[in-house]
Design an enzyme around this catalytic site. Structure first.
Site, short mmCIF file in Angstrom:
data_model
loop_
_atom_site.label_atom_id
_atom_site.label_comp_id
_atom_site.label_asym_id
_atom_site.label_seq_id
_atom_site.Cartn_x
_atom_site.Cartn_y
_atom_site.Cartn_z
N SER A 148 0.85 -1.20 0.00
CA SER A 148 0.00 0.00 0.00
C SER A 148 0.88 1.24 0.00
O SER A 148 2.01 1.21 0.49
CB SER A 148 -0.89 0.02 1.24
OG SER A 148 -1.56 1.27 1.38
N TYR A 161 -2.04 0.45 10.19
CA TYR A 161 -2.13 -0.15 8.86
C TYR A 161 -0.87 0.09 8.03
O TYR A 161 -0.37 -0.83 7.38
CB TYR A 161 -3.35 0.43 8.13
CG TYR A 161 -3.49 -0.01 6.70
CD1 TYR A 161 -3.81 -1.33 6.39
CD2 TYR A 161 -3.32 0.90 5.65
CE1 TYR A 161 -3.96 -1.73 5.07
CE2 TYR A 161 -3.47 0.50 4.33
CZ TYR A 161 -3.79 -0.82 4.05
OH TYR A 161 -3.92 -1.21 2.74
#
Length: 254
Positions: A148, A161
């Site tokens: 990501s 995250y």
């Protein structure tokens, strides 16, 4: 002029996709099926997995589906064992399963950290490990980890995250070095903010802030990520390993 057309880029490949019931995983399964792959998909959500599998089969895809929690080594092993029983080889793994918790560092708890890393870290590792063991025996294969942009750039509310997704980025580099001499390529895709059910769980304010950080001024679509994954998985990327492809509307270019 020849009337022949080129074969689909994944024609005859056996592809495993985790977290395939929704979002990027499902879009990838659809893309792979159109490109000629035979699929083995898993998800922890049994109802959503059944629906996704039925949709893929209706479109003409060859699909085996398995309920699997990637945090659990025994379940991951079963997923791989059953895939080998069905197809006798694995050409592609897309390690996509993940969670996206929203929390600042002040809000984050140790339990949230452990739970997120269990899926986005340990789950990626386990899937990559079992795939590597099979692919090295074959002397060929392609692994694509889902990282990501949060692994590389600070974002509001992504204090857990982002670090968890950096595990995928690290696995890509280290797996690639270990497996390159054995005929196995390992790459990653780093999506920007993508319009998926997982992102829908973020607050409106969180989505607005994150989307505003993308120069294109919008979220990406799951199929846009699937296109990049299909390229890296295919023989068209035969000299690419250890790469991390950002598909992010220009986010990391800033």
């Amino acid at each position: 002029m020849s009337n022949t057309t080129s074969a689909p880029r994944l024609d005859g490949k056996i592809a495993m996709i985790t977290g395939a019931a929704k979002g990027i995983g499902f879009a990838t399964a659809q893309k792979f099926a159109r490109e000629g792959a035979k699929l083995s998909i898993c998800d922890y959500d049994e109802a959503a997995l059944k629906e996704a599998s039925e949709m893929l089969k209706t479109s003409g895809a060859t699909v085996e589906s398995f309920v699997c929690d990637v945090r659990e080594e025994a379940e991951v092993k079963t997923f791989f064992d059953e895939t080998m029983k069905a197809y006798d080889r694995i050409d592609v793994l897309v390690a996509n399963a993940g969670v996206i918790p929203e929390a600042t560092i002040e809000q984050a708890s140790s339990d949230l950290w452990d739970d997120t890393f269990a899926v986005d870290g340990k789950g990626m590792f386990l899937c990559g490990k079992f795939a590597a063991e099979i692919m090295t025996k074959q002397g060929s294969g392609s692994i694509v980890f889902l990282s990501s942009i949060s692994a590389y750039g600070g974002q509001v509310g992504q204090a857990v995250y982002g670090p968890a997704k950096y595990v995928a980025a690290g696995l890509t580099k280290h797996f690639a070095i270990d497996l390159a001499p054995k005929g196995v390529r390992v790459n990653a895709v780093s999506p920007g903010t993508i319009d998926t059910p997982a992102v829908d769980k973020l607050s409106d304010d969180g989505i607005k802030k994150v989307v505003g950080m993308h120069p294109m001024g919008r979220m990406g679509r799951p199929e846009e990520i699937a296109n990049g994954i299909a390229f890296l998985a295919s023989d068209e990327a035969s000299f690419i390993t250890g790469a991390d492809l950002p598909i992010d509307g220009g986010y990391l270019a800033q």
